[in-house]
Design an enzyme around this catalytic site. Structure first.
Site, PDB file in Angstrom:
ATOM      1  N   SER A 112       0.816  -1.213   0.000  1.00 38.87           N
ATOM      2  CA  SER A 112       0.000   0.000   0.000  1.00 38.87           C
ATOM      3  C   SER A 112       0.854   1.269   0.000  1.00 38.87           C
ATOM      4  O   SER A 112       1.565   1.552   0.968  1.00 38.87           O
ATOM      5  CB  SER A 112      -0.922   0.007   1.233  1.00 38.87           C
ATOM      6  OG  SER A 112      -1.482   1.285   1.429  1.00 38.87           O
ATOM      7  N   GLY A 141       6.985  -9.244   5.644  1.00 38.35           N
ATOM      8  CA  GLY A 141       8.438  -9.075   5.592  1.00 38.35           C
ATOM      9  C   GLY A 141       8.872  -7.653   5.886  1.00 38.35           C
ATOM     10  O   GLY A 141       8.211  -6.931   6.653  1.00 38.35           O
ATOM     11  N   ASP A 166      12.148 -14.330   1.163  1.00 37.30           N
ATOM     12  CA  ASP A 166      13.501 -13.837   0.891  1.00 37.30           C
ATOM     13  C   ASP A 166      14.496 -14.149   2.013  1.00 37.30           C
ATOM     14  O   ASP A 166      15.699 -14.159   1.794  1.00 37.30           O
ATOM     15  CB  ASP A 166      13.481 -12.319   0.661  1.00 37.30           C
ATOM     16  CG  ASP A 166      12.602 -11.924  -0.512  1.00 37.30           C
ATOM     17  OD1 ASP A 166      12.312 -12.803  -1.348  1.00 37.30           O
ATOM     18  OD2 ASP A 166      12.205 -10.746  -0.586  1.00 37.30           O
ATOM     19  N   ARG A 250      35.440 -32.366 -16.190  1.00 34.41           N
ATOM     20  CA  ARG A 250      35.680 -33.271 -15.053  1.00 34.41           C
ATOM     21  C   ARG A 250      34.803 -34.516 -15.105  1.00 34.41           C
ATOM     22  O   ARG A 250      34.822 -35.325 -14.192  1.00 34.41           O
ATOM     23  CB  ARG A 250      35.424 -32.529 -13.740  1.00 34.41           C
ATOM     24  CG  ARG A 250      36.568 -31.633 -13.303  1.00 34.41           C
ATOM     25  CD  ARG A 250      36.439 -31.269 -11.819  1.00 34.41           C
ATOM     26  NE  ARG A 250      35.153 -30.645 -11.546  1.00 34.41           N
ATOM     27  CZ  ARG A 250      34.904 -29.343 -11.707  1.00 34.41           C
ATOM     28  NH1 ARG A 250      35.849 -28.556 -12.118  1.00 34.41           N
ATOM     29  NH2 ARG A 250      33.721 -28.847 -11.459  1.00 34.41           N
ATOM     30  N   GLN A 294       7.686 -19.931  -6.939  1.00 31.04           N
ATOM     31  CA  GLN A 294       8.253 -20.179  -5.603  1.00 31.04           C
ATOM     32  C   GLN A 294       7.349 -19.719  -4.475  1.00 31.04           C
ATOM     33  O   GLN A 294       7.522 -20.135  -3.338  1.00 31.04           O
ATOM     34  CB  GLN A 294       9.580 -19.427  -5.441  1.00 31.04           C
ATOM     35  CG  GLN A 294      10.713 -20.052  -6.159  1.00 31.04           C
ATOM     36  CD  GLN A 294      11.765 -18.999  -6.437  1.00 31.04           C
ATOM     37  OE1 GLN A 294      12.802 -18.992  -5.806  1.00 31.04           O
ATOM     38  NE2 GLN A 294      11.493 -18.105  -7.355  1.00 31.04           N
TER      39      GLN A 294
END
Ligand code: F6P
Length: 362
Positions: A112, A141, A166, A250, A294
């Site tokens: 907001s 958060g 996060d 490798r 996610q």
């Protein structure tokens, strides 16, 4: 405003190991009213900012532990925007039935712009006063907890609940949604590695995290990636291409780089670099941007439990009259950190793990 707690003071909410233990510790005795403050009768809860898997479990926990204390619990729709607009409804135990396993947030969320201005915050306080609401729980958060701190600074009792995929929120080692987001990233990495192995191709996968490299670094380590790029450390695209090239040399059947969206060389820039230098580098890089995938889907067991513990801790803080804090997790204990210490800060990433990733990726 209420007296501030010392940073990271452990409080007593924990999930009991067994049902019988649970019945012994719950319902908890009502704390004595804080002198000078009338006992809480009505609280409101909102979710704000980017949603995170487990927010519903936190809402459920706030509602049910609040109702257990004989409080009236209001669910505010669409974060601070809904608070300003007085968009809320009373939630009972049954209203939050069946949501613990659902992703997203039943209350809706928003960022907001209006609430960032003092006039918006004053309007929110008027709405709370008009409804006779004594305290607010803010699940979210960094931006959301800065908003919570702004209300606390205006003298309103607020408790924050640490929630963001996060994992960059100061005051909690791990936040609601991180475990689920990480597992989604891992599933994608595992899937990409199988097709990469079939075709001997190099892959790039970009994960979220805004300016924080936590999700990228941890999923690179847990997924066995060959390289990682995070915002905290500037990574040379030539070095990444060398890691991918030598992975094949490798004898590895795949070569995969995990890139944080906030890295200087994010998916777009790294893919462009590889395309420009295709002839010289000698291989193609296929790109997958995970994005909001996610944030969707059912929360993991770890996120449901963390959210449940933090939601219960939030109402306990309110009952004690110890507000103006964020509840989070430290060393598997619930801790309360003053919102004034949380607002405007970012939890630093432990970049020492980059050295570990570099050993393991060979
Ligand atoms: O903060 C959570 C987050 O998912 C970040 O990882 C991402 O950068 C941002 O939100 C995306 O925001 P929005 O959903 O508004 O696009």
């Amino acid at each position: 405003m209420d007296a501030q707690l010392p940073a990271a003071a452990p409080i007593s909410v924990g999930l009991p190991a067994s049902v019988s233990e649970y019945t012994q510790v719950w319902p908890q005795p009502q704390p004595a009213p804080v002198r000078g403050r009338p006992p809480i009768k009505r609280i409101a809860v909102l979710t704000s900012g980017g949603d995170a898997p487990g927010m519903n479990a936190a809402i459920r926990s706030v509602v049910r532990t609040g109702v257990e204390r004989d409080w009236l619990v209001f669910g505010v729709k669409h974060g601070y925007a809904g608070l300003i607009a007085d968009d809320m409804a009373i939630l009972g135990r049954r209203d939050v039935g069946g949501i613990i396993g659902q992703g997203g947030t039943m209350l809706g969320s928003a960022r907001s712009a209006e609430f960032r201005a003092e006039a918006g915050r004053r309007q929110a306080l008027d709405v709370l006063a008009g409804r006779g609401i004594d305290a607010l729980v803010v699940i979210g958060g960094n931006g959301s907890q800065s908003g919570a701190n702004a209300l606390a600074e205006l003298g309103f009792p607020v408790v924050g609940v640490a929630s963001t995929i996060d994992n960059d929120l100061f005051g909690s080692e791990v936040t609601i949604g991180v475990d689920t987001a990480m597992n989604i990233a891992l599933e994608a990495i595992d899937r990409l590695k199988t097709t990469a192995s079939s075709h001997h191709r190099a892959f790039l996968i970009e994960v979220m995290g805004r300016d924080c490299g936590y999700l990228a670094l941890m999923s690179a380590i847990a997924g066995g990636a060959e390289a990682v790029a995070i915002p905290e450390i500037e990574t040379d695209p030539e070095a990444i291409s060398e890691k991918l090239r030598t992975a094949y040399a490798r004898g590895k059947p795949h070569a995969l780089v995990v890139v944080a969206e906030g890295a200087k060389y994010n998916a777009e820039r790294l893919a462009a670099y590889f395309a420009e230098n295709r002839e010289r580098l000698g291989f193609d890089l296929r790109t997958t941007i995970l994005g909001h995938v996610q944030r969707g889907g059912a929360p993991t067991a770890a996120d449901r439990l963390l959210a449940t513990r933090l939601g219960a801790a939030a109402t306990e803080q309110l009952a004690r009259g110890e507000t103006g804090v964020l509840v989070g997790l430290s060393k598997n204990e619930i801790v309360a950190t003053p919102l004034a210490d949380v607002a405007g800060k970012r939890k630093p990433l432990d970049v020492s793990l980059v050295a570990l990733a570099e050993v393991l990726e060979k």
